[in-house]
Scaffold this motif. Structure first.
Motif, PDB file in Angstrom:
ATOM      1  N   MET A   1       0.863  -1.138   0.311  1.00  0.00           N
ATOM      2  CA  MET A   1      -0.139  -0.165  -0.003  1.00  0.00           C
ATOM      3  C   MET A   1       1.000   1.407   0.085  1.00  0.00           C
ATOM      4  N   LYS A   2       0.515   1.925  -0.793  1.00  0.00           N
ATOM      5  CA  LYS A   2       1.542   2.877  -1.145  1.00  0.00           C
ATOM      6  C   LYS A   2       0.981   4.234  -0.124  1.00  0.00           C
ATOM      7  N   ILE A   3       1.907   5.118   0.226  1.00  0.00           N
ATOM      8  CA  ILE A   3       1.757   6.428   0.786  1.00  0.00           C
ATOM      9  C   ILE A   3       1.403   7.463   0.078  1.00  0.00           C
ATOM     10  N   ARG A   4       0.197   8.096   0.274  1.00  0.00           N
ATOM     11  CA  ARG A   4      -0.260   9.555  -0.243  1.00  0.00           C
ATOM     12  C   ARG A   4       1.059  10.541  -0.268  1.00  0.00           C
ATOM     13  N   VAL A   5       0.990  11.649  -0.913  1.00  0.00           N
ATOM     14  CA  VAL A   5       2.000  12.545  -1.112  1.00  0.00           C
ATOM     15  C   VAL A   5       1.081  13.326  -0.166  1.00  0.00           C
ATOM     16  N   SER A   6      -0.322  13.084   0.453  1.00  0.00           N
ATOM     17  CA  SER A   6      -0.232  14.851   1.267  1.00  0.00           C
ATOM     18  C   SER A   6      -0.316  13.962   2.636  1.00  0.00           C
ATOM     19  N   LEU A   7       0.146  12.536   2.884  1.00  0.00           N
ATOM     20  CA  LEU A   7       0.471  12.646   4.252  1.00  0.00           C
ATOM     21  C   LEU A   7       1.920  12.220   4.875  1.00  0.00           C
ATOM     22  N   TRP A   8       2.640  12.063   2.971  1.00  0.00           N
ATOM     23  CA  TRP A   8       3.505  12.620   3.367  1.00  0.00           C
ATOM     24  C   TRP A   8       4.141  13.825   3.948  1.00  0.00           C
ATOM     25  N   LEU A   9       3.844  15.028   3.454  1.00  0.00           N
ATOM     26  CA  LEU A   9       3.614  16.483   3.989  1.00  0.00           C
ATOM     27  C   LEU A   9       2.972  16.449   4.854  1.00  0.00           C
ATOM     28  N   THR A  10       2.373  15.856   4.945  1.00  0.00           N
ATOM     29  CA  THR A  10       1.634  16.249   6.956  1.00  0.00           C
ATOM     30  C   THR A  10       2.204  15.692   7.375  1.00  0.00           C
ATOM     31  N   ILE A  11       2.983  14.819   7.823  1.00  0.00           N
ATOM     32  CA  ILE A  11       3.564  14.383   8.044  1.00  0.00           C
ATOM     33  C   ILE A  11       5.127  14.874   9.017  1.00  0.00           C
ATOM     34  N   CYS A  12       5.848  15.775   7.179  1.00  0.00           N
ATOM     35  CA  CYS A  12       7.193  16.347   7.078  1.00  0.00           C
ATOM     36  C   CYS A  12       6.413  17.670   7.735  1.00  0.00           C
ATOM     37  N   LEU A  13       5.793  18.132   7.773  1.00  0.00           N
ATOM     38  CA  LEU A  13       5.415  19.449   8.502  1.00  0.00           C
ATOM     39  C   LEU A  13       5.114  19.446  10.059  1.00  0.00           C
ATOM     40  N   PHE A  14       4.600  18.093  10.543  1.00  0.00           N
ATOM     41  CA  PHE A  14       4.580  17.827  11.941  1.00  0.00           C
ATOM     42  C   PHE A  14       6.096  17.916  12.331  1.00  0.00           C
ATOM     43  N   LEU A  15       6.866  17.247  11.889  1.00  0.00           N
ATOM     44  CA  LEU A  15       7.978  16.942  12.283  1.00  0.00           C
ATOM     45  C   LEU A  15       8.786  18.622  12.182  1.00  0.00           C
ATOM     46  N   MET A  16       8.969  19.065  11.392  1.00  0.00           N
ATOM     47  CA  MET A  16       9.290  20.610  11.627  1.00  0.00           C
ATOM     48  C   MET A  16       8.787  21.355  13.109  1.00  0.00           C
ATOM     49  N   MET A  17       7.248  20.906  12.680  1.00  0.00           N
ATOM     50  CA  MET A  17       6.246  21.911  14.077  1.00  0.00           C
ATOM     51  C   MET A  17       7.322  21.552  15.366  1.00  0.00           C
ATOM     52  N   VAL A  18       7.469  19.707  15.600  1.00  0.00           N
ATOM     53  CA  VAL A  18       8.024  19.323  17.107  1.00  0.00           C
ATOM     54  C   VAL A  18       9.275  19.832  16.966  1.00  0.00           C
ATOM     55  N   LEU A  19      10.276  19.979  15.936  1.00  0.00           N
ATOM     56  CA  LEU A  19      11.892  20.248  16.142  1.00  0.00           C
ATOM     57  C   LEU A  19      11.147  21.579  16.591  1.00  0.00           C
ATOM     58  N   ALA A  20      11.161  22.743  15.990  1.00  0.00           N
ATOM     59  CA  ALA A  20      10.903  23.912  16.345  1.00  0.00           C
ATOM     60  C   ALA A  20      10.321  24.301  17.257  1.00  0.00           C
ATOM     61  N   GLY A  21       9.762  23.196  18.177  1.00  0.00           N
ATOM     62  CA  GLY A  21       9.156  24.030  19.456  1.00  0.00           C
ATOM     63  C   GLY A  21      10.301  23.333  20.346  1.00  0.00           C
ATOM     64  N   VAL A  22      10.846  22.581  20.282  1.00  0.00           N
ATOM     65  CA  VAL A  22      11.922  21.412  20.500  1.00  0.00           C
ATOM     66  C   VAL A  22      13.263  22.716  20.924  1.00  0.00           C
ATOM     67  N   ALA A  23      13.469  23.672  20.061  1.00  0.00           N
ATOM     68  CA  ALA A  23      14.385  24.923  19.885  1.00  0.00           C
ATOM     69  C   ALA A  23      13.726  25.313  20.340  1.00  0.00           C
ATOM     70  N   SER A  24      12.785  26.008  20.136  1.00  0.00           N
ATOM     71  CA  SER A  24      12.131  27.132  20.917  1.00  0.00           C
ATOM     72  C   SER A  24      12.887  26.998  22.392  1.00  0.00           C
ATOM     73  N   SER A  25      11.948  26.043  23.183  1.00  0.00           N
ATOM     74  CA  SER A  25      11.540  25.526  24.859  1.00  0.00           C
ATOM     75  C   SER A  25      13.265  25.700  24.373  1.00  0.00           C
ATOM     76  N   CYS A  26      14.934  25.272  24.611  1.00  0.00           N
ATOM     77  CA  CYS A  26      16.400  24.904  24.699  1.00  0.00           C
ATOM     78  C   CYS A  26      16.386  26.362  25.227  1.00  0.00           C
ATOM     79  N   VAL A  27      15.869  27.184  24.256  1.00  0.00           N
ATOM     80  CA  VAL A  27      17.048  28.995  23.914  1.00  0.00           C
ATOM     81  C   VAL A  27      16.043  29.522  25.043  1.00  0.00           C
ATOM     82  N   GLY A  28      15.287  29.223  25.411  1.00  0.00           N
ATOM     83  CA  GLY A  28      14.213  30.064  26.136  1.00  0.00           C
ATOM     84  C   GLY A  28      14.829  29.561  27.546  1.00  0.00           C
ATOM     85  N   TYR A  29      14.930  28.245  27.879  1.00  0.00           N
ATOM     86  CA  TYR A  29      15.452  27.744  29.121  1.00  0.00           C
ATOM     87  C   TYR A  29      16.444  27.752  29.216  1.00  0.00           C
TER      88      TYR A  29
END
Length: 83
Positions: free
Chosen positions: A1-29
């Motif tokens: 079963m192939k994963i659609r392109v929109s699912l990949w883009l959603t996963i990439c966007l979610f990972l980028m948001m998580v990484l941005a949150g971690v970076a922001s919290s480290c800088v704030g700390y």
């Protein structure tokens, strides 16, 4: 079963948001911990007359208190172009 392109883009966007949150919290700390290094605990014994105590963390690196008279003289001289 192939994963659609929109699912990949959603996963990439979610990972980028998580990484941005971690970076922001480290800088704030780290910025918060640097800001609190010069904060000292107030004296518990208020009857002690020794007001010229050094901070517990060593040399004081923070705010330097200026006399109000010196500030007013500098402002007056600057406004009236006097040296």
């Amino acid at each position: 079963m192939k994963i659609r392109v929109s699912l990949w883009l959603t996963i990439c966007l979610f990972l980028m948001m998580v990484l941005a949150g971690v970076a922001s919290s480290c800088v704030g700390y780290f910025m918060g911990s640097e800001a609190l290094k010069v904060v000292t605990q107030p004296d518990i014994n208020t009857e002690d007359n020794n007001r010229n105590q050094d901070p517990a963390g060593g040399e004081y690196k923070g705010l330097k208190i200026m006399k109000e008279k010196d500030i007013l003289v500098k402002v007056y001289n600057r406004v009236n172009h006097k040296n």
